[in-house]
Design an enzyme around this catalytic site. Structure first.
Site, PDB file in Angstrom:
ATOM      1  N   SER A  96       0.805  -1.225   0.000  1.00  0.00           N
ATOM      2  CA  SER A  96       0.000   0.000   0.000  1.00  0.00           C
ATOM      3  C   SER A  96       0.834   1.269   0.000  1.00  0.00           C
ATOM      4  CB  SER A  96      -0.950   0.015   1.199  1.00  0.00           C
ATOM      5  OG  SER A  96      -0.266   0.362   2.383  1.00  0.00           O
ATOM      6  N   LYS A 145       1.155   4.289   7.315  1.00  0.00           N
ATOM      7  CA  LYS A 145       0.475   5.149   6.342  1.00  0.00           C
ATOM      8  C   LYS A 145       0.996   6.578   6.442  1.00  0.00           C
ATOM      9  CE  LYS A 145      -2.649   2.173   4.764  1.00  0.00           C
ATOM     10  NZ  LYS A 145      -1.947   0.998   5.290  1.00  0.00           N
TER      11      LYS A 145
END
EC number: 3.4.21.88
Length: 201
Positions: A120, A157
């Site tokens: 990701s 993230k």
């Protein structure tokens, strides 16, 4: 100093860890055992290369005659569990090994590595198997890449604070951001990612 091969780096890390945990250097056979090889000839060649590159000195005739150059500049940091760069993953735990880096790269104590899983964050050049160097801190600024705990699960993230919510943004269009509305979920910042280390084949 000259750049090391992956195997030379591994040998140097074995020596550094042994010095930190035992207070004295390992023997050739102890190094060979940790490398998963039976003989010591290969170890001797790696030590010779490390000596030529200025990373250590050897004392002939001594079974533990290894001295690291600039030893105080080396820091062996724990590799702590796994953080999944993608979906949420169970909380960070368990030390799976150590990785040695130059102490000058550390701004403060308590830093550790997390091994990345998932894709990701590929557009931030963070890929599966990378070691993320994490500086522990309870806060983050917008656009920081962080390790965050959301309801007891860890994720890596990019951080954004937006009005009454927090957005944990992946760097891959195939993934949706994690949105934490105020009061809906428990979220905490474990630390900021300040470096990425990758072993080249």
């Amino acid at each position: 100093m000259e750049q090391l091969t992956a195997r030379q780096t591994e040998v140097l890390q074995i020596i550094t860890r042994h010095l930190e945990t035992c207070g004295y250097p390992p023997t050739l056979r102890e190094i060979a055992a940790q490398l998963g090889i039976s003989g010591t000839l290969g170890v001797m060649k790696h030590l010779e290369a490390l000596e030529k590159k200025g990373y250590l000195r050897r004392q002939e005739g001594s079974t533990r005659g290894i001295t690291l150059c600039n030893q105080s500049q080396a820091a062996s940091l724990p590799i702590v569990g796994v953080v999944r760069a993608g979906l949420l993953h169970p909380a960070i735990q368990d030390i799976e090994g150590h990785f040695a880096i130059d102490r000058s790269q550390l701004a403060s104590g308590g830093a550790f590595f997390l091994r990345v899983k998932g894709d990701s964050m590929v557009h931030a050049h963070i890929v599966e198997g990378d070691l993320a160097l994490v500086r522990p801190q309870p806060h983050a600024s917008n656009r920081d890449i962080v390790v965050a705990m959301v309801d007891g699960e860890a994720t890596l993230k990019r951080f954004y604070r937006e009005a009454d919510r927090i957005r944990l943004q992946p760097e891959n269009p195939n993934y949706e951001p994690i949105i934490i509305e105020k009061g809906e979920q428990e979220v905490s910042i474990v630390g900021k990612v300040v470096g990425i280390y990758r072993q080249m084949e």
